[in-house]
Design a protein around this motif. Structure first.
Motif, PDB file in Angstrom:
ATOM      1  N   ALA A   3       0.950  -1.237   0.087  1.00 42.68           N
ATOM      2  CA  ALA A   3      -0.068   0.055   0.102  1.00 42.68           C
ATOM      3  C   ALA A   3       0.855   1.269   0.001  1.00 42.68           C
ATOM      4  O   ALA A   3       0.605   2.294  -0.863  1.00 42.68           O
ATOM      5  N   ILE A   4       1.869   1.234   0.672  1.00 39.41           N
ATOM      6  CA  ILE A   4       2.874   2.487   1.059  1.00 39.41           C
ATOM      7  C   ILE A   4       3.876   2.286  -0.162  1.00 39.41           C
ATOM      8  O   ILE A   4       4.780   1.354  -0.081  1.00 39.41           O
ATOM      9  N   THR A   5       3.986   3.270  -1.095  1.00 36.71           N
ATOM     10  CA  THR A   5       5.139   3.083  -2.042  1.00 36.71           C
ATOM     11  C   THR A   5       5.490   4.872  -2.549  1.00 36.71           C
ATOM     12  O   THR A   5       4.948   5.643  -1.781  1.00 36.71           O
ATOM     13  N   ALA A   6       6.165   4.631  -3.587  1.00 38.90           N
ATOM     14  CA  ALA A   6       6.528   6.219  -3.954  1.00 38.90           C
ATOM     15  C   ALA A   6       6.765   6.177  -5.657  1.00 38.90           C
ATOM     16  O   ALA A   6       6.931   5.131  -6.158  1.00 38.90           O
ATOM     17  N   GLU A   7       5.965   7.077  -6.188  1.00 35.61           N
ATOM     18  CA  GLU A   7       5.976   7.239  -7.534  1.00 35.61           C
ATOM     19  C   GLU A   7       7.360   7.133  -8.417  1.00 35.61           C
ATOM     20  O   GLU A   7       7.455   6.607  -9.445  1.00 35.61           O
ATOM     21  N   ASN A   8       8.281   7.590  -7.524  1.00 37.88           N
ATOM     22  CA  ASN A   8       9.728   8.029  -8.304  1.00 37.88           C
ATOM     23  C   ASN A   8      10.874   7.829  -7.310  1.00 37.88           C
ATOM     24  O   ASN A   8      11.085   8.770  -6.297  1.00 37.88           O
ATOM     25  N   PRO A   9      11.285   6.749  -7.019  1.00 44.57           N
ATOM     26  CA  PRO A   9      11.995   6.105  -5.991  1.00 44.57           C
ATOM     27  C   PRO A   9      13.359   7.048  -6.036  1.00 44.57           C
ATOM     28  O   PRO A   9      14.088   7.131  -5.064  1.00 44.57           O
ATOM     29  N   LEU A  10      13.511   7.500  -7.451  1.00 48.51           N
ATOM     30  CA  LEU A  10      15.110   8.011  -7.585  1.00 48.51           C
ATOM     31  C   LEU A  10      14.812   9.582  -6.698  1.00 48.51           C
ATOM     32  O   LEU A  10      16.093  10.166  -6.834  1.00 48.51           O
TER      33      LEU A  10
END
Length: 318
Positions: A3-10
Motif C-alpha cells: 500500500a505504501i510506495t513512491a511514484e519515483n524512488p529516484l
C-alpha cells in the motif's frame, strides 16, 4: 502490494554501504517456512521455523499472515488471548485488522500500518477483521513479528504505538532499484518511526526485477531476510531464496539481496522483509503467549492469567 510506495524512488534519499567498511555478510542458511493455521483459522507461514534462537535473538518468531483472497464470510481473526514479556509487531500490507485489549487500548490497522504492542507485564488481546470485510471478503496479507524484551523490561506497563503507513521512512537503494520502507531502527543515518526497547531494524524492501541492493548493517546486529513475494538471491554467493523462505546472514557490515530478472505474475517486484537486532543474550523461556527468562516466571504468568491479573475481557466486547 504494497500500500505504501513512491511514484519515483529516484527522488528519495539513497542508502548504500560504504566501500571502506562494507565487509559482506555471508549467507549461513536458507530455510523454508511451513504453513499452518492460526487463531480462528487464518493461514500463516512460520517464517523462522528451524532457525536456532542464537541466530534469531532478539526476535522470537514471525508469521506471514496470508496472502489470501477471502470470499464473503471467510475472513478470520484471533480469539481473546494473553501476552506477557515481549512485543508484537503487526504489519498489514493489504487488508484491515481491528484490535482491542483488556487495558482499553485498540484501533484499526490497514494497508501499510503497523501496530506495535508492548505486552510487558501482561494483557488480554484480540485481533479480528472488520464486519464489512467479513461481509465482502477481500485481500488480506501481513506479518506479525515477536520481539523479546530484556529481563529489566519484561514487567513494564503495556503500551501501543500506532505507526501509520504514511509515517514510514521511504528510502531508495543506491541506483533506485530498491524501495526501502524503514519501519523501525536506523539505516544509513535515517530513522524509522518505531520506538524499540531492544535496538532493532525492520525494513520492507521492494526490489525491481534484476536489481541488486547492498545496505550497511550494524556489525553488532544479527541479520535476517524473509521473502514475502517473488524470488531472488542473497549474499555475494547469490544463494537463491523466494517467497516463504528465510535467509540467515553471518557476521559483517553489509548485506546484499538481488531480484531475479523475471518475477511471477502476481508480484512485479521481489518483496523482502529485512530484520536485524542487538542480541539480548539472556536465558529465554517461551511457552505459548508468554516469553520470560525462567520456567518459574512462566508458571507465574500462567497463574496470573488464570487468576485474572492480566486483565478481563471488557463488557460488551466480542
Amino acid at each position: 502490494m504494497p500500500a505504501i510506495t513512491a511514484e519515483n524512488p529516484l527522488a528519495l534519499p539513497r542508502v548504500a554501504a560504504s566501500p571502506d567498511r562494507a565487509a559482506a555478510r555471508p549467507v549461513l542458511a536458507v530455510t523454508t517456512a511451513p504453513s499452518g493455521l492460526e487463531g480462528e483459522g487464518f493461514p500463516v507461514r512460520r517464517a523462522f521455523a528451524g532457525i536456532t534462537y542464537d541466530y534469531l535473538d532478539p526476535f522470537i518468531m514471525m508469521d506471514q499472515m496470508g496472502e489470501v483472497d477471502y470470499e464473503a464470510g471467510e475472513p478470520k481473526g484471533t480469539p481473546w488471548h494473553p501476552h506477557r514479556g515481549f512485543e508484537t509487531v503487526t504489519y498489514i500490507i493489504d487488508g484491515t485488522f481491528v484490535h482491542q485489549d483488556s487495558h482499553g487500548g485498540g484501533g484499526i490497522i490497514t494497508d501499510g500500518d503497523t501496530q506495535w504492542m508492548t505486552a510487558g507485564s501482561g494483557l488480554l488481546h484480540i485481533e479480528s477483521p472488520p464486519e464489512e470485510l467479513v461481509m465482502s471478503g477481500g485481500l488480506f496479507h501481513g506479518l506479525q513479528l515477536w520481539v523479546n524484551l530484556p529481563a529489566r523490561d519484561k514487567m513494564i506497563v503495556p503500551k501501543y504505538q500506532d505507526i501509520r503507513g504514511g509515517t514510514v521512512k521511504l528510502l531508495a537503494s543506491q541506483d533506485g532499484g530498491g524501495l526501502l520502507r524503514l519501519i523501525a531502527g536506523d539505516l544509513g543515518g535515517h530513522a524509522g518511526p518505531g520506538a524499540t526497547h531492544t535496538p532493532i531494524t525492520m525494513i520492507h524492501a521492494s526490489v525491481s526485477p534484476g536489481a541488486e541492493v547492498t545496505l550497511p548493517w550494524r556489525a553488532d546486529f544479527n541479520a535476517l531476510a524473509y521473502g514475502l513475494a517473488g524470488s531472488g538471491s542473497a549474499g555475494a554467493e547469490r544463494r537463491p531464496f523466494r517467497m516463504g523462505q528465510s535467509v540467515v546472514f553471518g557476521d559483517g557490515e553489509s548485506l546484499t539481496i538481488r531480484a531475479d530478472a523475471a518475477q511471477d505474475s502476481r508480484s512485479a517486484n521481489f518483496e523482502v522483509v529485512l530484520l536485524g537486532g542487538l542480541p539480548i543474550r539472556e536465558p529465554m523461556a517461551h511457552y505459548g503467549p508468554f516469553v520470560m527468562n525462567s520456567h518459574a516466571e512462566l508458571a507465574q504468568a500462567f497463574d496470573d492469567f488464570q487468576a485474572g491479573r492480566l486483565g478481563t475481557i471488557p463488557a460488551g466486547a466480542a
